[in-house]
Design a protein around this motif. Structure first.
Motif, PDB file in Angstrom:
ATOM      1  N   UNK A  94      -9.100   4.142   1.546  1.00 56.99           N
ATOM      2  CA  UNK A  94      -8.827   3.642   0.194  1.00 56.99           C
ATOM      3  C   UNK A  94      -7.972   4.650  -0.568  1.00 56.99           C
ATOM      4  N   UNK A  95      -8.326   5.916  -0.458  1.00 56.24           N
ATOM      5  CA  UNK A  95      -7.572   6.966  -1.148  1.00 56.24           C
ATOM      6  C   UNK A  95      -6.146   7.049  -0.615  1.00 56.24           C
ATOM      7  N   UNK A  96      -6.005   6.898   0.693  1.00 61.08           N
ATOM      8  CA  UNK A  96      -4.669   6.942   1.297  1.00 61.08           C
ATOM      9  C   UNK A  96      -3.817   5.783   0.806  1.00 61.08           C
ATOM     10  N   UNK A  97      -4.410   4.589   0.700  1.00 60.73           N
ATOM     11  CA  UNK A  97      -3.661   3.424   0.230  1.00 60.73           C
ATOM     12  C   UNK A  97      -3.185   3.611  -1.210  1.00 60.73           C
ATOM     13  N   UNK A  98      -4.045   4.148  -2.074  1.00 63.13           N
ATOM     14  CA  UNK A  98      -3.654   4.379  -3.462  1.00 63.13           C
ATOM     15  C   UNK A  98      -2.516   5.394  -3.546  1.00 63.13           C
ATOM     16  N   UNK A  99      -2.641   6.460  -2.776  1.00 62.94           N
ATOM     17  CA  UNK A  99      -1.587   7.473  -2.754  1.00 62.94           C
ATOM     18  C   UNK A  99      -0.285   6.890  -2.213  1.00 62.94           C
ATOM     19  N   UNK A 100      -0.401   6.108  -1.136  1.00 58.39           N
ATOM     20  CA  UNK A 100       0.776   5.512  -0.509  1.00 58.39           C
ATOM     21  C   UNK A 100       1.481   4.547  -1.452  1.00 58.39           C
ATOM     22  N   UNK A 101       0.699   3.779  -2.224  1.00 59.43           N
ATOM     23  CA  UNK A 101       1.302   2.858  -3.188  1.00 59.43           C
ATOM     24  C   UNK A 101       2.115   3.626  -4.223  1.00 59.43           C
ATOM     25  N   UNK A 102       1.576   4.739  -4.674  1.00 58.15           N
ATOM     26  CA  UNK A 102       2.306   5.580  -5.608  1.00 58.15           C
ATOM     27  C   UNK A 102       3.583   6.132  -5.004  1.00 58.15           C
ATOM     28  N   UNK A 103       3.497   6.556  -3.743  1.00 62.39           N
ATOM     29  CA  UNK A 103       4.674   7.089  -3.047  1.00 62.39           C
ATOM     30  C   UNK A 103       5.773   6.034  -2.953  1.00 62.39           C
ATOM     31  N   UNK A 104       5.400   4.812  -2.606  1.00 59.84           N
ATOM     32  CA  UNK A 104       6.376   3.733  -2.458  1.00 59.84           C
ATOM     33  C   UNK A 104       7.096   3.446  -3.782  1.00 59.84           C
ATOM     34  N   UNK A 105       6.341   3.393  -4.873  1.00 55.55           N
ATOM     35  CA  UNK A 105       6.945   3.116  -6.174  1.00 55.55           C
ATOM     36  C   UNK A 105       7.805   4.292  -6.618  1.00 55.55           C
ATOM     37  N   UNK A 106       7.297   5.504  -6.449  1.00 52.90           N
ATOM     38  CA  UNK A 106       8.065   6.692  -6.832  1.00 52.90           C
ATOM     39  C   UNK A 106       9.349   6.812  -6.031  1.00 52.90           C
ATOM     40  N   UNK A 107       9.279   6.501  -4.749  1.00 52.67           N
ATOM     41  CA  UNK A 107      10.473   6.583  -3.902  1.00 52.67           C
ATOM     42  C   UNK A 107      11.485   5.520  -4.291  1.00 52.67           C
ATOM     43  N   UNK A 108      11.008   4.289  -4.560  1.00 52.99           N
ATOM     44  CA  UNK A 108      11.906   3.191  -4.936  1.00 52.99           C
ATOM     45  C   UNK A 108      12.651   3.509  -6.229  1.00 52.99           C
ATOM     46  N   UNK A 109      11.903   3.901  -7.248  1.00 55.53           N
ATOM     47  CA  UNK A 109      12.528   4.218  -8.534  1.00 55.53           C
ATOM     48  C   UNK A 109      13.431   5.438  -8.401  1.00 55.53           C
ATOM     49  N   UNK A 110      12.978   6.428  -7.655  1.00 55.02           N
ATOM     50  CA  UNK A 110      13.776   7.641  -7.453  1.00 55.02           C
ATOM     51  C   UNK A 110      15.095   7.345  -6.763  1.00 55.02           C
ATOM     52  N   UNK A 111      15.077   6.451  -5.776  1.00 55.72           N
ATOM     53  CA  UNK A 111      16.308   6.075  -5.072  1.00 55.72           C
ATOM     54  C   UNK A 111      17.290   5.399  -6.017  1.00 55.72           C
ATOM     55  N   UNK A 112      16.782   4.471  -6.828  1.00 59.79           N
ATOM     56  CA  UNK A 112      17.649   3.737  -7.752  1.00 59.79           C
ATOM     57  C   UNK A 112      18.277   4.671  -8.775  1.00 59.79           C
ATOM     58  N   UNK A 113      17.483   5.571  -9.309  1.00 59.29           N
ATOM     59  CA  UNK A 113      17.997   6.508 -10.312  1.00 59.29           C
ATOM     60  C   UNK A 113      18.965   7.492  -9.676  1.00 59.29           C
ATOM     61  N   UNK A 114      18.650   7.944  -8.461  1.00 57.87           N
ATOM     62  CA  UNK A 114      19.509   8.903  -7.772  1.00 57.87           C
ATOM     63  C   UNK A 114      20.882   8.315  -7.459  1.00 57.87           C
ATOM     64  N   UNK A 115      20.911   7.034  -7.091  1.00 53.54           N
ATOM     65  CA  UNK A 115      22.156   6.408  -6.672  1.00 53.54           C
ATOM     66  C   UNK A 115      22.950   5.833  -7.842  1.00 53.54           C
ATOM     67  N   UNK A 116      22.252   5.346  -8.877  1.00 54.93           N
ATOM     68  CA  UNK A 116      22.949   4.599  -9.937  1.00 54.93           C
ATOM     69  C   UNK A 116      22.664   5.112 -11.346  1.00 54.93           C
ATOM     70  N   UNK A 117      22.037   6.273 -11.446  1.00 55.60           N
ATOM     71  CA  UNK A 117      21.778   6.881 -12.752  1.00 55.60           C
ATOM     72  C   UNK A 117      21.018   5.915 -13.669  1.00 55.60           C
ATOM     73  N   UNK A 118      21.461   5.784 -14.923  1.00 62.07           N
ATOM     74  CA  UNK A 118      20.699   4.972 -15.870  1.00 62.07           C
ATOM     75  C   UNK A 118      20.787   3.480 -15.549  1.00 62.07           C
ATOM     76  N   UNK A 119      21.862   3.056 -14.857  1.00 63.46           N
ATOM     77  CA  UNK A 119      21.917   1.664 -14.414  1.00 63.46           C
ATOM     78  C   UNK A 119      20.800   1.389 -13.397  1.00 63.46           C
ATOM     79  N   UNK A 120      20.561   2.360 -12.542  1.00 62.24           N
ATOM     80  CA  UNK A 120      19.470   2.234 -11.576  1.00 62.24           C
ATOM     81  C   UNK A 120      18.115   2.207 -12.268  1.00 62.24           C
ATOM     82  N   UNK A 121      17.983   3.019 -13.326  1.00 59.32           N
ATOM     83  CA  UNK A 121      16.738   3.009 -14.090  1.00 59.32           C
ATOM     84  C   UNK A 121      16.534   1.657 -14.760  1.00 59.32           C
ATOM     85  N   UNK A 122      17.609   1.089 -15.280  1.00 58.30           N
ATOM     86  CA  UNK A 122      17.524  -0.229 -15.910  1.00 58.30           C
ATOM     87  C   UNK A 122      17.101  -1.285 -14.895  1.00 58.30           C
TER      88      UNK A 122
END
Length: 207
Positions: A94-122
């Protein structure tokens, strides 16, 4: 309903714990993006670019097909947490799943911001954030209930400290999980019919 509210109130420390664990996963996922090599970032940029071109020109898959795929994915996540809560050895999962869910969201948002700056954040704000504002609390509440039930099983069956019947706690745990599953269907509906519209608004900025 009163017993259910009381149970959720008693589990407040667990809510805080799983929320912190999830946030740590988000930070870790965002840090992974900065650790990618230049080649990996280039491949990621190419993939995102192709995805945005496809969305802009062809749109997304049919709504009915998307709804069941999205609902099944989220329900499997909740169902897995429920199953892990029934077993003593499932607690770390259960703890691993919660951590993994956070990793997936953080990675997704981080990729968008890294590649497209504020457009990616939007784009992240319209595609990732809205449904997750409900989905994440649902997962965290389900996780806290699963951890609490698993700890009850440990105290009652493994350590033998108490002989409290688990029938009532099990029924409340299952009822709570079913309620969260119904919320998941609402989340899937929003993600199917509303999120694609907002994505189409923002996608032209990224093509």
């Amino acid at each position: 309903m009163r017993n259910l509210r009381l149970m959720m109130k008693e589990q407040t420390p667990l809510y805080i714990f799983v929320a912190v664990l999830f946030l740590v996963g988000v930070v870790f996922g965002a840090l992974i993006v900065s650790a990618l090599t230049m080649d990996q970032q280039q491949e990621l940029g190419d993939y995102l670019g192709n995805f945005f071109v496809t969305v802009d020109q062809q749109g997304l898959p049919g709504a009915q097909e998307s709804f069941w795929n999205i609902a099944a994915l989220h329900l499997k996540w909740v169902g897995l947490i429920w199953i892990l809560g029934l077993s003593v050895i499932g607690l770390p999962g259960i703890l691993i799943l919660d951590f993994l869910k956070g990793v997936l969201i953080g990675f997704t948002v981080g990729c968008l911001v890294s590649q497209y700056s504020w457009h990616g954040l939007l784009f992240a704000l319209v595609s990732v954030a809205p449904h997750n504002l409900v989905l994440i609390p649902v997962l965290l509440v389900t996780s806290a209930a699963a951890i609490a039930f698993s700890l009850l099983m440990i105290r009652s069956r493994v350590l033998g400290r108490t002989r409290t019947p688990v029938t009532r706690p099990f029924a409340m745990y299952t009822l709570l999980s079913l309620g969260m599953a119904l919320l998941i269907l609402g989340v899937a509906s929003f993600e199917t019919w509303v999120t694609p519209v907002m994505m189409r608004w923002v996608t032209p900025m990224l093509v």
